[in-house]
Design an enzyme around this catalytic site. Structure first.
Site, PDB file in Angstrom:
ATOM      1  N   ASN A   1       0.807  -1.228   0.000  1.00  0.00           N
ATOM      2  CA  ASN A   1       0.000   0.000   0.000  1.00  0.00           C
ATOM      3  C   ASN A   1       0.839   1.277   0.000  1.00  0.00           C
ATOM      4  O   ASN A   1       0.442   2.254  -0.637  1.00  0.00           O
ATOM      5  CB  ASN A   1      -0.934   0.011   1.214  1.00  0.00           C
ATOM      6  CG  ASN A   1      -1.981  -1.073   1.145  1.00  0.00           C
ATOM      7  OD1 ASN A   1      -2.815  -1.090   0.259  1.00  0.00           O
ATOM      8  ND2 ASN A   1      -1.913  -2.015   2.074  1.00  0.00           N
TER       9      ASN A   1
ATOM     10  N   SER B   1      -7.671   6.081   0.780  1.00  0.00           N
ATOM     11  CA  SER B   1      -8.871   5.483   1.379  1.00  0.00           C
ATOM     12  C   SER B   1      -9.453   6.474   2.390  1.00  0.00           C
ATOM     13  O   SER B   1      -8.751   7.412   2.808  1.00  0.00           O
ATOM     14  CB  SER B   1      -8.459   4.202   2.128  1.00  0.00           C
ATOM     15  OG  SER B   1      -9.505   3.705   2.918  1.00  0.00           O
TER      16      SER B   1
ATOM     17  N   TYR C   1      -3.131  -0.815   7.997  1.00  0.00           N
ATOM     18  CA  TYR C   1      -3.619  -0.343   6.694  1.00  0.00           C
ATOM     19  C   TYR C   1      -3.880   1.154   6.744  1.00  0.00           C
ATOM     20  O   TYR C   1      -3.511   1.899   5.837  1.00  0.00           O
ATOM     21  CB  TYR C   1      -4.903  -1.106   6.362  1.00  0.00           C
ATOM     22  CG  TYR C   1      -5.616  -0.717   5.091  1.00  0.00           C
ATOM     23  CD1 TYR C   1      -5.207  -1.210   3.853  1.00  0.00           C
ATOM     24  CD2 TYR C   1      -6.747   0.110   5.122  1.00  0.00           C
ATOM     25  CE1 TYR C   1      -5.889  -0.878   2.689  1.00  0.00           C
ATOM     26  CE2 TYR C   1      -7.437   0.439   3.964  1.00  0.00           C
ATOM     27  CZ  TYR C   1      -7.004  -0.058   2.744  1.00  0.00           C
ATOM     28  OH  TYR C   1      -7.691   0.271   1.599  1.00  0.00           O
TER      29      TYR C   1
ATOM     30  N   LYS D   1      -2.182   3.992   4.468  1.00  0.00           N
ATOM     31  CA  LYS D   1      -2.989   4.866   3.599  1.00  0.00           C
ATOM     32  C   LYS D   1      -2.807   6.339   3.972  1.00  0.00           C
ATOM     33  O   LYS D   1      -2.855   7.206   3.092  1.00  0.00           O
ATOM     34  CB  LYS D   1      -4.460   4.450   3.662  1.00  0.00           C
ATOM     35  CG  LYS D   1      -4.750   3.127   2.938  1.00  0.00           C
ATOM     36  CD  LYS D   1      -4.499   3.232   1.442  1.00  0.00           C
ATOM     37  CE  LYS D   1      -5.010   2.021   0.666  1.00  0.00           C
ATOM     38  NZ  LYS D   1      -4.759   2.136  -0.771  1.00  0.00           N
TER      39      LYS D   1
HETATM   40  N1  LIG Z   1     -12.778  -1.884  -1.279  1.00  0.00           N
HETATM   41  C1  LIG Z   1     -12.771  -0.876  -0.418  1.00  0.00           C
HETATM   42  O1  LIG Z   1     -13.630  -0.774   0.469  1.00  0.00           O
HETATM   43  C2  LIG Z   1     -11.711   0.191  -0.520  1.00  0.00           C
HETATM   44  C3  LIG Z   1     -11.897   1.377   0.219  1.00  0.00           C
HETATM   45  C4  LIG Z   1     -10.932   2.360   0.152  1.00  0.00           C
HETATM   46  C5  LIG Z   1      -9.810   2.195  -0.639  1.00  0.00           C
HETATM   47  N2  LIG Z   1      -9.660   1.027  -1.349  1.00  0.00           N
HETATM   48  C6  LIG Z   1      -8.443   0.928  -2.164  1.00  0.00           C
HETATM   49  O2  LIG Z   1      -8.837   0.787  -3.519  1.00  0.00           O
HETATM   50  C7  LIG Z   1      -7.799   0.093  -4.238  1.00  0.00           C
HETATM   51  C8  LIG Z   1      -8.419  -1.079  -4.993  1.00  0.00           C
HETATM   52  O3  LIG Z   1      -8.900  -2.005  -4.027  1.00  0.00           O
HETATM   53  P1  LIG Z   1     -10.102  -3.010  -4.305  1.00  0.00           P
HETATM   54  O4  LIG Z   1     -11.117  -2.758  -3.285  1.00  0.00           O
HETATM   55  O5  LIG Z   1     -10.480  -2.984  -5.720  1.00  0.00           O
HETATM   56  O6  LIG Z   1      -9.378  -4.385  -3.892  1.00  0.00           O
HETATM   57  P2  LIG Z   1      -9.140  -5.717  -4.704  1.00  0.00           P
HETATM   58  O7  LIG Z   1      -8.597  -6.673  -3.710  1.00  0.00           O
HETATM   59  O8  LIG Z   1     -10.343  -6.108  -5.472  1.00  0.00           O
HETATM   60  O9  LIG Z   1      -8.004  -5.292  -5.752  1.00  0.00           O
HETATM   61  C9  LIG Z   1      -6.676  -5.098  -5.337  1.00  0.00           C
HETATM   62  C10 LIG Z   1      -5.763  -5.092  -6.560  1.00  0.00           C
HETATM   63  O10 LIG Z   1      -4.413  -4.940  -6.103  1.00  0.00           O
HETATM   64  C11 LIG Z   1      -3.630  -5.940  -6.748  1.00  0.00           C
HETATM   65  N3  LIG Z   1      -2.497  -6.335  -5.939  1.00  0.00           N
HETATM   66  C12 LIG Z   1      -2.497  -6.879  -4.685  1.00  0.00           C
HETATM   67  N4  LIG Z   1      -1.248  -7.206  -4.324  1.00  0.00           N
HETATM   68  C13 LIG Z   1      -0.440  -6.856  -5.351  1.00  0.00           C
HETATM   69  C14 LIG Z   1       0.960  -6.951  -5.582  1.00  0.00           C
HETATM   70  N5  LIG Z   1       1.806  -7.486  -4.675  1.00  0.00           N
HETATM   71  N6  LIG Z   1       1.465  -6.487  -6.748  1.00  0.00           N
HETATM   72  C15 LIG Z   1       0.634  -5.962  -7.687  1.00  0.00           C
HETATM   73  N7  LIG Z   1      -0.696  -5.851  -7.528  1.00  0.00           N
HETATM   74  C16 LIG Z   1      -1.221  -6.309  -6.377  1.00  0.00           C
HETATM   75  C17 LIG Z   1      -4.581  -7.126  -6.926  1.00  0.00           C
HETATM   76  O11 LIG Z   1      -4.082  -8.041  -7.884  1.00  0.00           O
HETATM   77  C18 LIG Z   1      -5.840  -6.395  -7.374  1.00  0.00           C
HETATM   78  O12 LIG Z   1      -5.802  -6.100  -8.747  1.00  0.00           O
HETATM   79  C19 LIG Z   1      -6.761  -0.307  -3.186  1.00  0.00           C
HETATM   80  O13 LIG Z   1      -5.745   0.667  -3.124  1.00  0.00           O
HETATM   81  C20 LIG Z   1      -7.570  -0.277  -1.897  1.00  0.00           C
HETATM   82  O14 LIG Z   1      -6.731  -0.097  -0.761  1.00  0.00           O
HETATM   83  C21 LIG Z   1     -10.582   0.041  -1.316  1.00  0.00           C
END
Ligand SMILES: NC(=O)c1ccc[n+]([C@@H]2O[C@H](COP(=O)([O-])OP(=O)(O)OC[C@H]3O[C@@H](n4cnc5c(N)ncnc54)[C@H](O)[C@@H]3O)[C@@H](O)[C@H]2O)c1
Length: 257
Positions: free
Chosen positions: A106, A137, A150, A154
């Protein structure tokens, strides 16, 4: 940014928010979309390639914890595309039981990806300028105790992005930096929460009660923000709404006379 004709790199483009946002970006007649991700989703890639034949769409494998992977992927993307206009750092992991990995993916991942992308985008180094958008986030603007590690990572993303948006840097490099702060969004990131929160004695009840938005709604608002965001802005995308975030000034340096 007017997205038509632009070369875009999306890190984490096969994730929950990534897939929907890439589909939304592709509707804007991009010149090219390079997906950097840990694993290929061949079905989605071929669907996009046949639906958007005028956009060059390809995948490069990147483990964001490996600096050499990031360097190789940017090098190859620039060799294939000539230049990059927009980079979205959208990979992520929420698993406080894996502390190092949470920070590496992250925070370190975002820092390394931004600094390597700048080698190609920075106008003072022969690049064309452009925009780098980092996904932070709500946990990156508000302490979120259930996921303390986390949340710390973030907050680092939010602050790093705001630092790189420093106007004198923008004047030199011509690269705008924008922070996106989604609220809870229905993606695999939130699966099995009870096993991923910081302490075993906490319950995910508070999160169960927190409203979640569908990733499609988040993606539509995300692309609207990319189209209008200025350097240094930060945006809350929560429960289907878009809100620009205003940060208080907590300290200014006292200058020597
Ligand atoms: N889902 C939520 O509630 C939420 C809220 C706030 C922020 N986010 C942020 O949004 C972004 C997308 O998250 P999401 O909810 O779609 O999650 P998700 O788990 O569906 O997707 C995460 C992505 O990160 C990639 N990833 C993980 N480890 C990796 C690595 N070592 N190397 C390269 N890629 C890697 C995965 O392959 C995937 O494509 C992230 O930064 C997450 O922190 C999500």
């Amino acid at each position: 940014m007017d997205l038509a004709g632009k070369n875009v790199v999306y890190l984490g483009g096969f994730g929950g928010i990534g897939q929907k946002t890439c589909s939304e970006l592709l509707e804007r007649q991009l010149q090219a979309l390079a997906i950097f991700d840990l694993t290929l989703n061949e079905e989605i890639l071929t669907t996009w390639q046949s639906k958007f034949p005028n956009t060059k769409i390809f995948y490069l494998k990147v483990d964001i914890t490996q600096r050499s992977d990031i360097e190789a992927a940017y090098k190859e993307a620039v060799e294939r595309l000539g230049h990059l206009d927009l980079v979205v750092n959208g990979m992520g992991l929420m698993d406080d039981r894996h502390i190092d990995l949470t920070i590496q993916i992250n925070l370190m991942g975002v820092i390394n990806s931004c600094l390597i992308a700048l080698e190609y985008m920075d106008k003072s180094k022969g690049g064309k300028g452009g925009m780098i958008v980092n996904i932070s986030s709500v946990a990156g603007i508000q302490p979120t105790p259930l996921m303390s590690v986390y949340s710390a990572a973030k907050h680092g993303v939010t602050t790093f992005t705001r630092c790189l948006a420093h106007p004198p840097y923008f004047d030199i490099m011509g690269v705008a930096f924008v922070t996106i702060c989604p609220g809870f969004t229905e993606t695999p990131l939130l699966n099995d929460l009870a096993d991923k929160i910081t302490f075993k004695f906490e319950t995910p009840m508070a999160l169960r009660k927190a409203k979640r938005q569908p990733p499609q709604v988040c993606a539509e608002n995300f692309v609207k923000v990319i189209e209008k965001a200025q350097n240094g802005t930060a945006w809350l995308l929560d429960v289907g709404e878009i809100k620009e975030i205003e940060f208080p000034v907590m300290w200014i340096p006292q200058l020597e006379q």
